[in-house]
Write a protein that holds these residues in place. Structure first.
Motif, PDB file in Angstrom:
ATOM      1  N   GLU A 446       0.744  -1.177   0.086  1.00 54.87           N
ATOM      2  CA  GLU A 446      -0.068  -0.044   0.108  1.00 54.87           C
ATOM      3  C   GLU A 446       0.944   1.193  -0.059  1.00 54.87           C
ATOM      4  O   GLU A 446       0.628   2.250  -0.774  1.00 54.87           O
ATOM      5  CB  GLU A 446      -0.917   0.064   1.232  1.00 54.87           C
ATOM      6  N   ALA A 447       1.949   1.194   0.911  1.00 56.60           N
ATOM      7  CA  ALA A 447       2.774   2.400   0.872  1.00 56.60           C
ATOM      8  C   ALA A 447       3.519   2.544  -0.557  1.00 56.60           C
ATOM      9  O   ALA A 447       3.774   3.954  -0.996  1.00 56.60           O
ATOM     10  CB  ALA A 447       4.174   2.018   1.812  1.00 56.60           C
ATOM     11  N   VAL A 448       3.861   1.440  -1.202  1.00 53.52           N
ATOM     12  CA  VAL A 448       4.517   1.525  -2.595  1.00 53.52           C
ATOM     13  C   VAL A 448       3.325   2.168  -3.483  1.00 53.52           C
ATOM     14  O   VAL A 448       3.800   3.164  -4.365  1.00 53.52           O
ATOM     15  CB  VAL A 448       5.044   0.366  -3.041  1.00 53.52           C
ATOM     16  N   ARG A 449       2.190   1.849  -3.298  1.00 53.43           N
ATOM     17  CA  ARG A 449       1.098   2.342  -4.354  1.00 53.43           C
ATOM     18  C   ARG A 449       0.926   3.708  -4.040  1.00 53.43           C
ATOM     19  O   ARG A 449       0.340   4.421  -5.006  1.00 53.43           O
ATOM     20  CB  ARG A 449      -0.157   1.337  -4.347  1.00 53.43           C
ATOM     21  N   GLU A 450       0.834   4.054  -2.800  1.00 57.26           N
ATOM     22  CA  GLU A 450       0.508   5.390  -2.566  1.00 57.26           C
ATOM     23  C   GLU A 450       1.376   6.305  -2.319  1.00 57.26           C
ATOM     24  O   GLU A 450       1.601   7.454  -1.565  1.00 57.26           O
ATOM     25  CB  GLU A 450      -0.698   5.440  -1.517  1.00 57.26           C
ATOM     26  N   ARG A 451       2.847   6.079  -2.870  1.00 57.04           N
ATOM     27  CA  ARG A 451       4.102   6.670  -2.677  1.00 57.04           C
ATOM     28  C   ARG A 451       4.032   8.300  -2.931  1.00 57.04           C
ATOM     29  O   ARG A 451       4.517   8.915  -2.165  1.00 57.04           O
ATOM     30  CB  ARG A 451       5.404   5.800  -3.197  1.00 57.04           C
ATOM     31  N   GLU A 452       3.317   8.590  -4.223  1.00 56.98           N
ATOM     32  CA  GLU A 452       3.106   9.852  -4.531  1.00 56.98           C
ATOM     33  C   GLU A 452       2.453  10.927  -3.480  1.00 56.98           C
ATOM     34  O   GLU A 452       2.780  11.840  -3.129  1.00 56.98           O
ATOM     35  CB  GLU A 452       2.822  10.112  -5.862  1.00 56.98           C
ATOM     36  N   ARG A 453       1.295   9.969  -2.908  1.00 55.70           N
ATOM     37  CA  ARG A 453       0.496  10.766  -2.412  1.00 55.70           C
ATOM     38  C   ARG A 453       1.133  11.080  -0.906  1.00 55.70           C
ATOM     39  O   ARG A 453       0.959  11.936  -0.192  1.00 55.70           O
ATOM     40  CB  ARG A 453      -0.901  10.094  -2.109  1.00 55.70           C
ATOM     41  N   ILE A 454       1.795  10.028  -0.359  1.00 52.44           N
ATOM     42  CA  ILE A 454       2.515  10.033   0.955  1.00 52.44           C
ATOM     43  C   ILE A 454       3.555  11.063   0.881  1.00 52.44           C
ATOM     44  O   ILE A 454       3.892  11.583   1.802  1.00 52.44           O
ATOM     45  CB  ILE A 454       3.188   8.734   1.141  1.00 52.44           C
ATOM     46  N   ALA A 455       4.351  11.295  -0.224  1.00 52.73           N
ATOM     47  CA  ALA A 455       5.611  12.139  -0.573  1.00 52.73           C
ATOM     48  C   ALA A 455       4.725  13.568  -0.250  1.00 52.73           C
ATOM     49  O   ALA A 455       5.327  14.419  -0.038  1.00 52.73           O
ATOM     50  CB  ALA A 455       6.127  12.050  -1.740  1.00 52.73           C
ATOM     51  N   ASP A 456       3.640  13.772  -1.326  1.00 47.86           N
ATOM     52  CA  ASP A 456       2.881  14.952  -1.254  1.00 47.86           C
ATOM     53  C   ASP A 456       2.558  15.635   0.250  1.00 47.86           C
ATOM     54  O   ASP A 456       2.730  16.477   0.661  1.00 47.86           O
ATOM     55  CB  ASP A 456       1.722  15.027  -2.096  1.00 47.86           C
TER      56      ASP A 456
END
Length: 466
Positions: A446-456
C-alpha cells in the motif's frame, strides 16, 4: 440503476483481510482461555503413547525458559518423575531462585545427582528421590555448566564451558576433576592446549560449549562433547592425550552440535558411541570397524519427527530413550523407530534417565542386535509433538524443496518455542506470525502504491512546519 461491482483492488484487499482474520482467529480463541486457571495450557506434564509401560520410573531434567536471568512461571525449570504409564509422580522446582536444570543422574543409593545453574554460578546437589530434599550441595563459580558426573567417592568430573580469560583474550574451556573434600581442582584439561585456536572461527566467550562429560574405560578416560566443534572425544586422564575422536569441526554430515554422547562397546569389544545429533534432528550410533574407523550403524529421526534432541540412552531392553527437547517430550523407541512410551515434559527437557538401568546407556549396541540403517520415528500420540515444524518438514520430504524447507523447519522448531506464549500451540503461533508477515507485506504494498500521495503529504507537513 445497477450497482457497480467493487474494483479488483478492493477485492484483493478484502481477500487479504479475510486471510489475516482467518490466521488470527485460532489464536484469538485460545487467548480467551488464558485466565482459565493455573492448570490450563501446555505446562502440564503427562502421558502420550504408552504401548509398553516402563518397568520403573523415569526422571527428567527440564531446562525451562529464562530470559536475562528471569524465569517464566508458565515455562518452569524443574526435575520431574514419571511412572511406568507416563503419569507424573512428582515435580521438583527450586524455590530459592531462578535456575535451569540440566543433567540428572541416578546414584547407586537411589538418589539423584542434579546439575542446575543460576546467575551466580553452578549448583550440583544430591536430591533424595523420596523426600525431594537435598542431601548435600556444592556451589561452583562456573557459568552455565550442563554436566557433572561422579568420578569416584571424593571427586566430581565437570564439563566447564564459557570459561573466558580476559587477561589473554582467550578461552579456558576445560574438563576438570574437582575434589569435594578439599574444595580444589586437582586435574584439568584445557581445550586451547589441544586444538588450533582458530577452531570454530577462533576464540569466543562460548568457544567449545562443552556440554557433557562421562567417565569411561574404568575411570582412565573422560568422554567429552565440545558441541561447537561438532565432535566427541575421549581423553586419557594420565597422558592427557586424545585417544578417540568422532567428527570434526564443520563436518555436519557426521555430527552437528551434538549433546550427551554415551560410550558403549559391542560384545566383541568394539567402541561405540550413541549420541543426540541435535542440529540434524536425529539420534545416531557409530561403531569402530576393523579398519579402526567410525562407521554409521544406526540412526533414527528427522525434522519431521524430532526437534533438537539432546539426549539418547540405550536401555537394557534394546530400545532407545530420547529427549526430544523442542517437542517437549521424552520418548522410548524400538530399534525400528516405533514409539512405545511417550511423556510430555514442558518446557525444553534436557536429560532423562530410567531408574534401575544405571547412569547413561546400559543396553546392547545396534550391531549386537543385528539392526542397521536409518529409521523413521513414528507412533506419537500427538499433543505438543504434532507441531507446525514437524508437519512442514514431513510435507517437504521427497520434493525438490526438501533441503531448504527442512532446514527452515528445523530452525523454526528450535527457536519458536522460546517466544511462543504458553496458551498458543505451535499452529496458532505460526498463524499469528503468518498474519503479521501478511500485514507487513500488505502495508508495504500500500505504501508503494500510494508513494506519491505520501510524499506530497510529507512535503505539505514540512512546509507548514517552516
Amino acid at each position: 440503476m445497477q450497482r457497480s461491482l467493487p474494483s479488483r483492488l478492493w477485492l484483493v484487499r478484502g481477500m487479504a483481510l479475510l486471510l489475516v482474520l482467518s490466521l488470527l482467529a485460532p489464536a484469538a480463541g485460545a487467548a480467551l482461555g488464558v485466565g482459565g486457571g493455573d492448570d490450563a495450557g501446555p505446562s502440564q506434564l503427562g502421558p502420550g503413547t504408552v504401548e509398553q509401560p516402563a518397568d520403573n520410573a523415569t526422571v527428567v531434567g527440564i531446562q525451562g525458559y529464562h530470559f536475562q536471568g528471569q524465569g517464566n512461571r508458565k515455562k518452569p525449570a524443574r526435575v520431574v518423575s514419571a511412572d511406568g504409564n507416563a503419569t507424573t509422580n512428582w515435580a521438583y522446582e527450586d524455590a530459592l531462585g531462578s535456575r535451569w536444570f540440566y543433567d540428572v543422574d541416578p546414584l547407586p543409593n537411589g538418589n539423584l545427582l542434579v546439575v542446575s545453574t543460576n546467575p551466580g554460578g553452578t549448583t550440583v546437589f544430591e536430591l533424595d528421590r523420596e523426600s525431594r530434599e537435598r542431601v548435600w550441595e556444592e556451589t561452583l563459580p562456573y557459568h552455565d555448566t550442563h554436566d557433572i558426573d561422579v568420578y569416584n567417592d571424593t571427586h566430581l568430573a565437570i564439563a566447564n564451558m564459557r570459561q573466558w580469560n580476559d587477561s589473554c583474550d582467550c578461552s579456558n574451556d576445560r574438563a576438570v576433576l574437582y575434589d569435594r573434600e578439599d574444595g580444589e581442582v586437582d586435574w584439568e584439561w584445557t581445550f586451547r592446549n589441544h586444538y588450533p585456536n582458530s577452531t570454530d572461527g577462533g576464540f569466543a566467550e562460548d568457544w567449545t560449549h562443552v556440554n557433557d562429560v562421562e567417565v569411561i574405560r574404568n575411570g582412565t578416560e573422560l568422554l567429552l562433547s565440545p558441541r561447537n566443534f561438532d565432535q566427541v572425544i575421549a581423553v586419557n586422564i594420565e597422558s592427557k592425550e586424545i585417544t578417540e575422536r568422532l567428527g570434526e569441526d564443520g563436518d555436519h554430515s557426521t555430527l552437528y552440535e551434538q549433546h550427551n554422547p554415551d560410550w558403549l562397546t559391542t560384545e566383541e569389544g568394539d567402541p561405540t558411541i550413541l549420541v543426540a545429533d541435535s542440529e540434524n534432528d536425529r539420534v545416531i550410533e557409530y561403531t569402530k570397524n576393523e579398519q579402526g574407523e567410525w562407521e554409521h550403524v544406526w540412526s533414527a529421526g528427522s525434522s519431521a519427527s524430532l526437534s533438537w534432541p539432546r539426549d539418547a540412552d540405550r536401555l537394557p531392553n534394546g530400545n532407545t530413550m530420547i529427549v526430544d527437547s523442542m517437542n517437549h517430550r521424552v520418548i522410548e523407541i524400538t530399534p525400528q523407530g516405533e514409539i512405545v512410551w511417550e511423556y510430555f515434559a514442558t518446557w525444553s527437557p534436557y536429560d532423562a534417565e530410567r531408574i534401575g538401568t544405571g547412569d547413561e546407556s546400559n543396553g546392547p549396541t545396534m550391531r549386537d542386535q543385528g539392526v542397521s540403517g536409518h529409521k523413521a520415528v513414528y507412533g506419537s500420540a500427538g499433543g505438543l509433538s504434532a507441531t507446525f515444524s514437524s508437519w512442514l518438514a514431513g510435507s517437504a520430504q521427497g520434493t525438490v524443496v526438501e533441503g531448504p524447507v527442512i532446514e527452515f523447519a528445523g530452525l523454526w522448531g528450535r527457536l519458536a518455542p522460546w517466544f511462543q506464549p504458553v496458551w498458543l500451540d505451535s499452529w496458532e503461533f505460526a498463524g499469528v506470525i503468518g498474519a503479521l508477515l501478511l500485514l507487513a507485506g500488505w502495508g508495504l504494498s500500500e505504501a508503494v502504491r500510494e508513494r506519491e500521495r505520501i510524499a506530497d503529504g510529507l512535503r505539505s507537513l514540512r512546509e507548514r512546519a517552516v
